[in-house]
Design an enzyme around this catalytic site. Sequence first.
Site, PDB file in Angstrom:
ATOM      1  N   ARG A  30      22.686  -7.605 -52.880  1.00  0.00           N
ATOM      2  CA  ARG A  30      22.341  -6.239 -52.475  1.00  0.00           C
ATOM      3  C   ARG A  30      23.583  -5.435 -52.111  1.00  0.00           C
ATOM      4  O   ARG A  30      23.686  -4.239 -52.396  1.00  0.00           O
ATOM      5  CB  ARG A  30      21.376  -6.302 -51.288  1.00  0.00           C
ATOM      6  CG  ARG A  30      20.011  -6.749 -51.730  1.00  0.00           C
ATOM      7  CD  ARG A  30      19.133  -7.171 -50.579  1.00  0.00           C
ATOM      8  NE  ARG A  30      17.861  -7.648 -51.121  1.00  0.00           N
ATOM      9  CZ  ARG A  30      16.951  -8.304 -50.428  1.00  0.00           C
ATOM     10  NH1 ARG A  30      17.156  -8.581 -49.149  1.00  0.00           N
ATOM     11  NH2 ARG A  30      15.839  -8.699 -50.997  1.00  0.00           N
ATOM     12  N   PHE A  48      15.199  -4.705 -59.187  1.00  0.00           N
ATOM     13  CA  PHE A  48      15.671  -6.085 -58.947  1.00  0.00           C
ATOM     14  C   PHE A  48      16.451  -6.233 -57.641  1.00  0.00           C
ATOM     15  O   PHE A  48      16.667  -5.258 -56.940  1.00  0.00           O
ATOM     16  CB  PHE A  48      16.363  -6.700 -60.164  1.00  0.00           C
ATOM     17  CG  PHE A  48      17.601  -6.024 -60.717  1.00  0.00           C
ATOM     18  CD1 PHE A  48      18.325  -5.095 -60.007  1.00  0.00           C
ATOM     19  CD2 PHE A  48      18.062  -6.387 -61.994  1.00  0.00           C
ATOM     20  CE1 PHE A  48      19.466  -4.533 -60.537  1.00  0.00           C
ATOM     21  CE2 PHE A  48      19.205  -5.825 -62.533  1.00  0.00           C
ATOM     22  CZ  PHE A  48      19.898  -4.898 -61.796  1.00  0.00           C
ATOM     23  N   GLU A  49      16.787  -7.465 -57.313  1.00  0.00           N
ATOM     24  CA  GLU A  49      17.387  -7.809 -56.010  1.00  0.00           C
ATOM     25  C   GLU A  49      16.435  -7.413 -54.870  1.00  0.00           C
ATOM     26  O   GLU A  49      16.876  -7.005 -53.799  1.00  0.00           O
ATOM     27  CB  GLU A  49      18.748  -7.119 -55.805  1.00  0.00           C
ATOM     28  CG  GLU A  49      19.764  -7.363 -56.913  1.00  0.00           C
ATOM     29  CD  GLU A  49      20.525  -8.669 -56.769  1.00  0.00           C
ATOM     30  OE1 GLU A  49      20.275  -9.418 -55.805  1.00  0.00           O
ATOM     31  OE2 GLU A  49      21.341  -8.962 -57.655  1.00  0.00           O
ATOM     32  N   GLY A  50      15.146  -7.538 -55.117  1.00  0.00           N
ATOM     33  CA  GLY A  50      14.139  -7.090 -54.147  1.00  0.00           C
ATOM     34  C   GLY A  50      13.862  -5.629 -54.416  1.00  0.00           C
ATOM     35  O   GLY A  50      14.785  -4.808 -54.450  1.00  0.00           O
TER      36      GLY A  50
END
Lengths: 592, 256
Positions: free
Chosen positions: A263, A401-403
Site C-alpha cells: 500500500r 487491488f492491495e485491498g
Amino acid sequence: MTEKIVKGGEFLVKELNKKDIFIPEEFSVEQKQIADTARQLVENEISPNIEAIEGHDFELVKKLFSMCGELGLLATDVPEEFGGLELDKVTSMIVAENIAPSGSFSVAFTAHTGIGTLPLVYYGTKAQKDQYLEKLVDGKWVAAYCLTEPNSGSDALSAKATAVLSEDKKYYILNGTKQFITNGGFAKLFTVFAKIDKEHFTAFLVDSDFEGVSLGPEEKKMGIKGSSTCSVILEDAKVPIENLLGEKGRGHKIAFNILNIGRLKLGASVTGAGKAAIGESIKYAKDRKQFGTSICNFGAIKEKFANMVGDIFASESLVYRLAGDLDVNFDTLDKSSTDYYADYEKVFEDFSVECAISKVFCSEALSRVVDEGVQIYGGYGFIQEYPAEKHYRDERINRLFEGTNEINRLVITGGILKKSLKGELPLQAEAMKAFEGLMSPSLDEVDPSVPFEKEKYLIHNLKQILLILAGAAAQKFMDKLQHEQEILISAADVIILIYAIESAVSRAEKAYEAAGDKKKQLLLAVVEVFTFNALESLSKAAKQAAFYIEEGDNLLMILSGIRRYTKYAPVSLLNSKRLLADSIIESEAYLF
Amino acid sequence: MKILVAIKHVIDVELNIKVKDGQLDLEGLQYVMSAWDENAVEEAVALKESHDAETVVISIGSDDATVSIRKAFAMGIDAGIHVSDPNLRYPDSLTVAKIINGVRQDKNFDLILLGRQAQDTDNGLTAGLLAEIADLPFVANATKIEVIDEKKLKVTRQADIGKEVIELSLPAVISVNDSINEPRLASLKGIMQAKKKTIETMDAGLLGIDSGEASLVEVMEFLPPVARAQGQKFDGDAQEITEKVVGLLINEAKVL
C-alpha cells in the site's frame, strides 16, 4: 532527514514540526541518480515497446526483468547477503515512482519486487533465501503472490485452498484455485496461501515446475492489459515441506504485513503515473489549437492543470513523508538481531494506518488526474491512439487491488480506534479537550502574512473535528462502532485528508527555506490550491459523519464546530491557480 | 593504460532556458554531465573492461561539478579530480585545456578522452587546444577506438566525407563523437559504490594557472534563441493565393 522519530497514528494528536518530515527536496545525489537510471530505462527500453508488452509478449517482459536485475532495480529491499542492496524505503519509493510511467510493466515490476519477493525476504529461512532470492534479484525468475480465490477476495482468510501432509511426510499436497494472479503467466516462484488440514492458514513457496501446478487462461482486463493476470491451479501439487514459509498457521501475518508495504509503494507508483499523465496532457494542450489559440491558454484548462498539480504534490509529499518516517524507525533496529524482521514487521504494523492512507489518497488523486487528462484531450481522449485513454483505463485497478479502497478506509479508522483502545494513542483524552475547546470562544489570531501560518492553524483545527467526531461516535456506539461502516468510512476520509493536507503544507514549509523566489511562490500557490480542494471534501465527510452519529442539540453543536474549524480563506486562489498553470505549461512537466 | 576523461557539468539543455537582463536565469535549472562527455566516460570504462586500464575523470568548476564526477563513478570510473576555484565558474576553453594539461603532466596519463564539444557552449575547442599545448597527437570526433598494444591505438573518426582510420601512438588526446557508443545506465550497485569513492580536490593555482587572469574571453551578454515566427495559412482561389504568396516572398521574406 527528520530530527525526531515519529510514531504511527500520532499525527492525529500531535502537531508536526517541519523538522520532522522528510521531503523530496532532500533526495541525496545517489537517490537522484537512481531515479535517473529507472527513468531512463523506462524511456529507452520500455516505453518504445509498450505495444508489444500490451500484446503479451512475455518473452520481452522477461528480458526487461533481466535488464532491471542487471541494473539492481530488483534489489532495493533485499539484504546484501543474498545479492541485494538493502536500500532505504525512500529509495524504494523513488524506484517505484520512476518505473510507474511504464504502465503494465510497472504493475509486473511492483508485484515482483513487492508481494512477490518480500514474503521470502521477511519470513524465509536462510536455506529458502539461498535457494530462491538471488534468482529473483537478478531477474532470472519472476515472482507472484497467490492469495485471492474465486470466492475469497477482501475476505482473504476464508480461502478454500488446502494443504495436507503426504504420507511420507516429505510434501504438502496443495489443492485449490488462486485467482487474478499478477505475473501468473510467466512467474517461476509463487507464494501460495493455503490452509493446512483446512484450518491453519499458511504460506508456501511454490515453483511453477512443481508437479500439479497449472495455469488458467489470461484474463481479459479493462486496463493494464500488458500485465499477466491468470489463475494458478493446484491439483495435488507436491510442495516439499522445506518450502513452508514462516510458521504453520501464521500465514495471515505474512498476508497482512506484505499488504502494508504494498500500500505504501502503490502510493509512490501512482504518483509517478500522475506525473506522466500531467506531462502528456500539457504537451497536448499546447499543441491543440481551437478558436485560434492553444487550448492551454484557456482558464478552463489552466484550472485543471492547477488542480492536477495540487493533487500530485500532495501525493508525493505524503508518500515520502511516510517512507521517511518508516526509515528513521527502521534505523533504530538492530540488523544483526535474529528478531530483525519481527521488529521490522512491528514498525509496518505501527504505520498500517498511514500505509492505507497512502493507498487510498494517492490512488484517488490519480483517478482525478487521469479523468481531467481525458477531459483536456476532449474527443481525442476517448480514442485509443492517444495516451489519455490508456492512462484512464490503467488507473482503475489501483482502487481495487492491495485491498479495495473501502477495505483500506475501514483499516484506517479501525486502526486508529485499535491504537486508542490499546492505549497507544490518547484519543479519548484529546477528544475531551476538543469538546471543551468547542464550548469556549476562539481567541487565536493568525498572522496571514507569515507563510503557511493559516494552513497550519487550519490543520490544528481539522484535527479537532476528527477528535470530536471520534469522541461522539465512541460514546454513542461504544464497541458496536466497528459495525457502523458508513461512519467509519466518513471518518476515514477526514483522517486521510488531514494527513494529506499536513504532508503538503509541512513539505512546502520546509522546502520554502532553501527555495529561490520563483519556487517560493509556487510552493505557496500549490498549498493554497490543494488545501482548498481537500478542505471541501473533508468538510463534506465531516458533516456527513456528524449527521450519521448525532441528532438534536449535539448535532447542531458539532455542525457549528465543523463550520468554525473549517474556516479558511484562500485569498489568492485564482492567482495561485494561474501561476501554477502558467509555470507548468512553460516547463511542460510536473513542477516540483 | 592510464586514462583521463575530462567531463563538464552543464545546464540540462532539454529544459526551457530563460534569459533575464542579458544573463541566463539560473533559478530552477538542472545540471547534468555534458552528453558527449558521457560517451567519453563510457569509452573509458569499456576500455577498462576489455583491457587493463586505470580510469580517472576530471571536472573543473564549482562544487556542483562533483555531481557529474559521482555519476562517472557510478558508471565505473575509478577515481576523480575536481579542480575548484571560484574564479573558474565560466573558464574559457584555453584555461580548461591548460588545467587538464597540468593534471596530465602531474599524473602521467597515456590517453586523454573528451567529448567532441560541450553541450552548453558548443565550442569544441578544448581537446584541440589541449593537444596543442601538450604537444600530443590528436584525433577529433572519434567513432571507434581499438587497442593495438600498450602504446598504440587504431582510431576511426567521422570526417566530413566518410570515415578515416588512424593509427596513433600514446600518449594522445582523443575527442569522441556520440555515435561511438551508447553510454550505460548507472546500476544501483555502481551508484552506491560511487558513494564510497573519494574525489581529489586540486587548486588551479598549484597547476601554475592564475585563474583570476586566465580567461582571454568573457561572455558579455546572453541572447535567447529567437522564437520562430508563426507560419501563415492561405485559403481560397489557387491563382490568388499564388500571387499573394509570391508577393510576400519577394517583399516580406525577401527570398526571391
